[in-house]
Design a protein around this motif. Structure first.
Motif, PDB file in Angstrom:
ATOM      1  N   SER A 128       9.633   2.906   6.468  1.00 30.93           N
ATOM      2  CA  SER A 128      10.399   3.009   5.218  1.00 30.93           C
ATOM      3  C   SER A 128      11.848   3.365   5.585  1.00 30.93           C
ATOM      4  O   SER A 128      12.221   4.530   5.631  1.00 30.93           O
ATOM      5  N   GLN A 156      -6.656  -1.296   0.658  1.00 30.11           N
ATOM      6  CA  GLN A 156      -6.227  -1.226   2.061  1.00 30.11           C
ATOM      7  C   GLN A 156      -7.215  -0.361   2.835  1.00 30.11           C
ATOM      8  O   GLN A 156      -7.325   0.836   2.605  1.00 30.11           O
ATOM      9  N   ALA A 190       0.826  -1.213   0.000  1.00 27.29           N
ATOM     10  CA  ALA A 190       0.000   0.000   0.000  1.00 27.29           C
ATOM     11  C   ALA A 190       0.859   1.261   0.000  1.00 27.29           C
ATOM     12  O   ALA A 190       1.816   1.368   0.766  1.00 27.29           O
ATOM     13  N   SER A 229       7.115  -1.082  -2.155  1.00 16.20           N
ATOM     14  CA  SER A 229       6.486   0.232  -2.300  1.00 16.20           C
ATOM     15  C   SER A 229       7.392   1.167  -3.085  1.00 16.20           C
ATOM     16  O   SER A 229       7.146   1.467  -4.256  1.00 16.20           O
ATOM     17  N   ARG A 230       8.485   1.629  -2.448  1.00 16.33           N
ATOM     18  CA  ARG A 230       9.321   2.649  -3.098  1.00 16.33           C
ATOM     19  C   ARG A 230       9.918   2.197  -4.438  1.00 16.33           C
ATOM     20  O   ARG A 230       9.952   3.003  -5.386  1.00 16.33           O
ATOM     21  N   LYS A 251      -2.147  -5.945   7.383  1.00 19.88           N
ATOM     22  CA  LYS A 251      -0.754  -5.467   7.501  1.00 19.88           C
ATOM     23  C   LYS A 251      -0.546  -5.139   8.969  1.00 19.88           C
ATOM     24  O   LYS A 251      -1.308  -4.371   9.555  1.00 19.88           O
ATOM     25  N   GLY A 272      12.271  -2.902   2.055  1.00 15.98           N
ATOM     26  CA  GLY A 272      13.672  -2.841   1.633  1.00 15.98           C
ATOM     27  C   GLY A 272      14.127  -3.921   0.675  1.00 15.98           C
ATOM     28  O   GLY A 272      15.313  -4.224   0.636  1.00 15.98           O
ATOM     29  N   TRP A 279       0.209   5.442  -0.187  1.00 18.88           N
ATOM     30  CA  TRP A 279      -0.711   6.589  -0.166  1.00 18.88           C
ATOM     31  C   TRP A 279      -0.254   7.632  -1.180  1.00 18.88           C
ATOM     32  O   TRP A 279       0.881   8.098  -1.116  1.00 18.88           O
ATOM     33  N   PHE A 285      -3.703   3.668   1.609  1.00 19.80           N
ATOM     34  CA  PHE A 285      -4.705   3.515   2.670  1.00 19.80           C
ATOM     35  C   PHE A 285      -5.973   4.277   2.300  1.00 19.80           C
ATOM     36  O   PHE A 285      -5.941   5.393   1.791  1.00 19.80           O
TER      37      PHE A 285
END
Ligand SMILES: Cc1cc2nc3c(=O)[nH]c(=O)nc-3n(C[C@H](O)[C@H](O)[C@H](O)COP(=O)(O)O)c2cc1C
Ligand code: SF4
Length: 339
Positions: free
Chosen positions: A240, A100, A23, A295-296, A201, A273, A25, A58
């Motif tokens: 993160s 989510q 997820a 995510s990233r 989560k 990571g 945002w 989210f």
């Protein structure tokens, strides 16, 4: 041998590979939760990039939740057509769509935040109902699954934490009582929206003195497993982590995820990571963890899954600087657009 690009079958969910968009945002929904072409374009690009499932950013279950700006919401039936369109866009690419569901905080009629300990038992029941109602809407929209957001000190994460929850009613005190809110949400969704895959989560640890620790987190996950949760995504406060380097320090929740996967007989998803195929596959093969979430790396390169498929040695270009937390639509600073 597990391969990152194996198709996998989970309860109520088919995935074309083991990669999940965790997820993320975007912060670009209207105040009422409405979404438009800007959001659709982000998800279209992500789905085209080859990931097996997308977990949306989210999405508040409440119309009265002002915790963060630009939150998506599934708190009103009038939003169903817009989120249905989002699902259709994701499905075009044979990608699963999971929403989510979250609460940032509970606000009273005067828009004042009510702390976890000051909520009445009736308020807690109202929150449980908001999650179940949002899941019913998600099923109507065509989502394949919902994720209960109980990590990162969002409302549910605070509520199950011994650091925050000092309630004296049936929803506070013992770990069983603190976790009861999650179990009631889970049971409510299973009953009212039976076609959905239900995942959660959760923090492996709050990483704060007096907060939820690893033993408590495993205990709660076992309760959820016994109550019929379909999968669990492992995260933690300190969400993160910066300074990740491919092949050096990837997978900062890996140890906990591996431990949890030995304790519950449902798929565990590990976020945090991951930057190279080699490290992800090594981890999957030495543990019972089934899925990896990102995510990233997908903010930096939405087509990172396709690159990993084409070249086993490709690594994420994301340098884990976290600047995207502050950019419009949470884009990567290294590109005008997200890629
Ligand atoms: C811009 C941004 C927004 C995020 N939004 C969410 C969110 O909506 N829900 C959530 O559970 N985690 C959110 N996260 C955390 C990520 O899902 C993920 O757990 C974390 O970044 C670690 O994974 P990574 O190393 O693959 O980025 C967000 C992260 C970033 C960078
Ligand atoms: S701004 Fe770009 S490089 Fe930095 S963490 Fe975000 S996606 Fe990665």
């Amino acid at each position: 041998m597990k391969n990152l690009f194996d198709a996998v079958e989970l309860n109520n969910l088919h995935l074309k590979n083991r990669l999940v968009r965790s997820a993320t945002w975007e912060g670009i929904a209207d105040f009422d939760g409405s979404i438009d072409e800007n959001t659709y374009e982000i998800y279209r690009e992500l789905a085209k990039g080859g990931v097996g499932a997308i977990i949306t950013g989210f999405t508040s279950v409440s119309t009265n939740d002002f915790y963060f700006g630009g939150m998506m919401r599934l708190s009103d039936n009038k939003l169903i057509p817009q989120y249905k369109k989002l699902v259709e866009i994701i499905h075009v690419e044979d990608c699963a769509a999971i929403i989510q569901l979250a609460l940032g905080a509970f606000y009273d009629k005067n828009f004042v935040e009510v702390s976890e300990n000051n909520l009445s038992t009736e308020n807690v029941r109202e929150i449980i109902k908001m999650f179940v109602d949002a899941a019913i809407r998600a099923e109507i929209c065509g989502f394949d699954g919902v994720q209960i957001h109980a990590a990162h000190f969002f409302f549910l994460s605070r509520f199950i934490s011994p650091l925050v929850n000092h309630r004296t009613d049936e929803f506070g005190g013992s770990i069983e009582n603190r976790a009861k809110i999650l179990l009631e949400i889970l049971r409510g969704i299973k009953k009212s929206a039976p076609k959905l895959h239900i995942t959660i989560k959760i923090n492996s640890s709050d990483f704060t003195s007096g907060g939820l620790d690893e033993n408590e987190s495993i205990f709660i996950c076992k309760m959820l497993f016994n109550a019929g949760i379909d999968s669990i995504e492992v995260s933690g406060n300190g969400t993160s982590v910066g300074g990740i380097k491919a092949g050096v320090n990837e997978g900062y929740f890996a140890d906990f995820a591996a431990k949890l996967a030995d304790e519950v007989k449902i798929p565990v998803i590990c976020v945090g990571g991951w930057r190279s195929r080699q490290v992800m596959e090594e981890f999957l093969n030495k543990t019972r963890v089934e899925l990896i979430s990102l995510s990233r790396p997908l903010i930096r390169e939405p087509d990172f899954p396709k690159k990993l498929f084409a070249d086993k040695n490709s690594v994420s270009k994301c340098v884990s600087c976290n600047a995207c937390y502050k950019t419009p639509a949470h884009r990567c600073i290294f590109s005008g657009r997200r890629g």
